[in-house]
Design an enzyme around this catalytic site. Structure first.
Site, PDB file in Angstrom:
ATOM      1  N   ASN A 213      53.863  12.483  25.051  1.00 25.69           N
ATOM      2  CA  ASN A 213      54.474  12.113  26.149  1.00 25.69           C
ATOM      3  C   ASN A 213      56.130  11.963  26.043  1.00 25.69           C
ATOM      4  OD1 ASN A 213      55.267  10.548  28.505  1.00 25.69           O
ATOM      5  ND2 ASN A 213      54.206   8.726  28.090  1.00 25.69           N
ATOM      6  N   TRP A 214      56.845  12.786  26.658  1.00 28.23           N
ATOM      7  CA  TRP A 214      58.311  13.107  26.357  1.00 28.23           C
ATOM      8  C   TRP A 214      58.978  11.990  27.035  1.00 28.23           C
ATOM      9  CZ3 TRP A 214      59.452  18.749  25.835  1.00 28.23           C
ATOM     10  CH2 TRP A 214      58.836  19.493  24.826  1.00 28.23           C
ATOM     11  N   LYS A 215      58.267  11.355  28.254  1.00 22.36           N
ATOM     12  CA  LYS A 215      58.999  10.402  29.130  1.00 22.36           C
ATOM     13  C   LYS A 215      60.287  11.021  29.691  1.00 22.36           C
ATOM     14  CE  LYS A 215      56.852   6.698  26.625  1.00 22.36           C
ATOM     15  NZ  LYS A 215      56.644   5.346  26.005  1.00 22.36           N
TER      16      LYS A 215
ATOM     17  N   HIS B 291      50.167   5.168  33.504  1.00 20.46           N
ATOM     18  CA  HIS B 291      50.970   4.731  32.144  1.00 20.46           C
ATOM     19  C   HIS B 291      51.558   3.334  32.539  1.00 20.46           C
ATOM     20  CE1 HIS B 291      54.019   4.312  28.779  1.00 20.46           C
ATOM     21  NE2 HIS B 291      53.321   5.348  28.238  1.00 20.46           N
TER      22      HIS B 291
ATOM     23  N   GLU C 190      54.205   2.086  32.005  1.00 21.58           N
ATOM     24  CA  GLU C 190      55.776   2.168  32.276  1.00 21.58           C
ATOM     25  C   GLU C 190      55.941   2.572  33.957  1.00 21.58           C
ATOM     26  OE1 GLU C 190      57.580   4.767  29.511  1.00 21.58           O
ATOM     27  OE2 GLU C 190      56.930   3.236  27.970  1.00 21.58           O
TER      28      GLU C 190
ATOM     29  N   GLU D 204      46.357   2.159  25.400  1.00 18.28           N
ATOM     30  CA  GLU D 204      47.868   1.821  25.075  1.00 18.28           C
ATOM     31  C   GLU D 204      48.331   0.422  25.431  1.00 18.28           C
ATOM     32  OE1 GLU D 204      50.092   5.721  24.970  1.00 18.28           O
ATOM     33  OE2 GLU D 204      50.629   4.707  26.924  1.00 18.28           O
TER      34      GLU D 204
ATOM     35  N   GLY E 285      56.678   1.871  22.043  1.00 19.34           N
ATOM     36  CA  GLY E 285      58.262   1.983  21.982  1.00 19.34           C
ATOM     37  C   GLY E 285      58.772   0.864  21.059  1.00 19.34           C
TER      38      GLY E 285
ATOM     39  N   SER F 288      53.347   3.589  19.480  1.00 22.73           N
ATOM     40  CA  SER F 288      53.974   3.638  18.164  1.00 22.73           C
ATOM     41  C   SER F 288      53.023   4.520  17.100  1.00 22.73           C
ATOM     42  CB  SER F 288      54.452   2.211  17.753  1.00 22.73           C
ATOM     43  OG  SER F 288      55.171   1.736  18.542  1.00 22.73           O
TER      44      SER F 288
HETATM   45  P1  PGA Z   1      55.569   5.447  21.866  1.00 25.69           P
HETATM   46  O1  PGA Z   1      55.042   5.639  23.526  1.00 25.69           O
HETATM   47  O2  PGA Z   1      54.470   6.311  20.970  1.00 25.69           O
HETATM   48  O3  PGA Z   1      56.841   5.673  21.744  1.00 25.69           O
HETATM   49  O4  PGA Z   1      55.006   3.748  21.445  1.00 25.69           O
HETATM   50  C1  PGA Z   1      53.391   5.949  23.546  1.00 25.69           C
HETATM   51  C2  PGA Z   1      53.147   6.120  25.063  1.00 25.69           C
HETATM   52  O5  PGA Z   1      53.845   5.030  25.898  1.00 25.69           O
HETATM   53  O6  PGA Z   1      52.628   6.895  25.654  1.00 25.69           O
END
Ligand code: PGA
Length: 266
Positions: A9-11, A95, A97, A182, A188, A228
């Site tokens: 997931n490159w966001k 997600h 976010e 998640e 993150g 992470s």
């Molecule tokens: P992260 O993100 O690996 O940077 O913790 C995972 C995600 O949000 O899908």
């Protein structure tokens, strides 16, 4: 036997030229593994150029979100068939976010703005249905914030997220789905959920699906861990019975790290 799914997931990272460079590197560095599907989810603006580079490779293309309408006056949104049109096969939905309950507010940022991304269990459900009817595979994200975990309400909340996401979807379609557990506090932050605990929650997701659709369906659903995941902890997490892959943010932005995670699948 479920195939593993390792997804990046490159966001909101990588300009088009950087995205193309990253997939070119991935094409060179990814280990050949028979039991793993590898997926990259770039930003919308990079989908088309990335797809051209992926031509002829086994790497799959995913998007980070989708809207549930097919077309019309929905400024800023993108439809399932638009994603299909550029070669997308998977889409991340719900997600943390994008969900309304945002667990890690930035101190210098007005949290109410983040809440306006406004994803709810109902919009997750609508998006999942629309994606499935267009032939896309949804990766539905569920998980608890740190305060919800401390309150001891995370299991009930996750089961609720799963049930609401699947409302009105047939067992046949549910079997094709991917869930990603998640924990919001592990995204993150460098903080990983302990592998036994991640396995336990992934099992909880599976038994919730079993309660709704039976064991034949729940055994086909792939459940990823995300938060992470990195080369140093991937082996341990991916060895767990109920973890069928990873949804990887930060570590998916470096070809070497992402390839090492794919390599960690036994
Ligand atoms: P992260 O993100 O690996 O940077 O913790 C995972 C995600 O949000 O899908």
């Amino acid at each position: 036997m479920r195939r593993y799914l390792i997804a990046g997931n490159w966001k909101m990272n990588k300009l088009t030229s950087e995205a193309v460079a990253l997939v070119n590197e991935l094409k060179r560095s990814l280990p050949a593994k028979k039991n793993v599907d590898v997926l990259v989810c770039p930003t919308y603006t990079s989908l088309y150029p990335v797809k051209s580079v992926l031509e002829g490779s086994n790497i799959l293309l995913g998007a980070q979100d989708v809207f549930w309408k097919e077309s019309g006056a929905y400024t800023s949104q993108i439809s399932p068939s638009m994603l299909k049109d550029v070669g997308v096969t998977y889409v991340i939905i719900g997600h943390s976010e994008t969900r309304g309950r945002f667990g890690v507010p930035e101190p210098d940022f007005d949290e109410t703005i983040l809440k306006h991304f406004g994803e709810s269990d109902e919009t997750v459900n609508r998006k999942a249905k629309a994606a499935l009817s267009a032939g896309l595979i949804p990766i539905i994200c569920v998980g608890e914030t740190l305060s919800e975990r401390k309150e001891g309400i995370s299991d009930g909340l996750i089961a609720e997220q799963v049930k609401k996401a699947l409302d009105g979807i047939s067992g046949e379609d549910v079997a094709k789905l991917v869930f990603a557990y998640e924990p919001v506090w592990a995204i993150g932050t460098g903080e990983t959920c302990e592998s036994d605990e991640a396995d336990r929650v992934c099992h909880l997701i599976r038994t919730t699906i079993e309660g709704l659709f039976g064991s034949a369906v729940c055994e086909q659903v792939r459940i990823q861990y995300g938060g992470s995941m990195k080369p140093s902890n991937a082996k341990d997490l991916l060895a767990k019975t109920n973890i069928d892959g990873g949804l990887i943010g930060g570590a998916s932005l470096k070809a070497g790290d992402f390839s090492a995670i794919v390599d960690a699948v036994e």
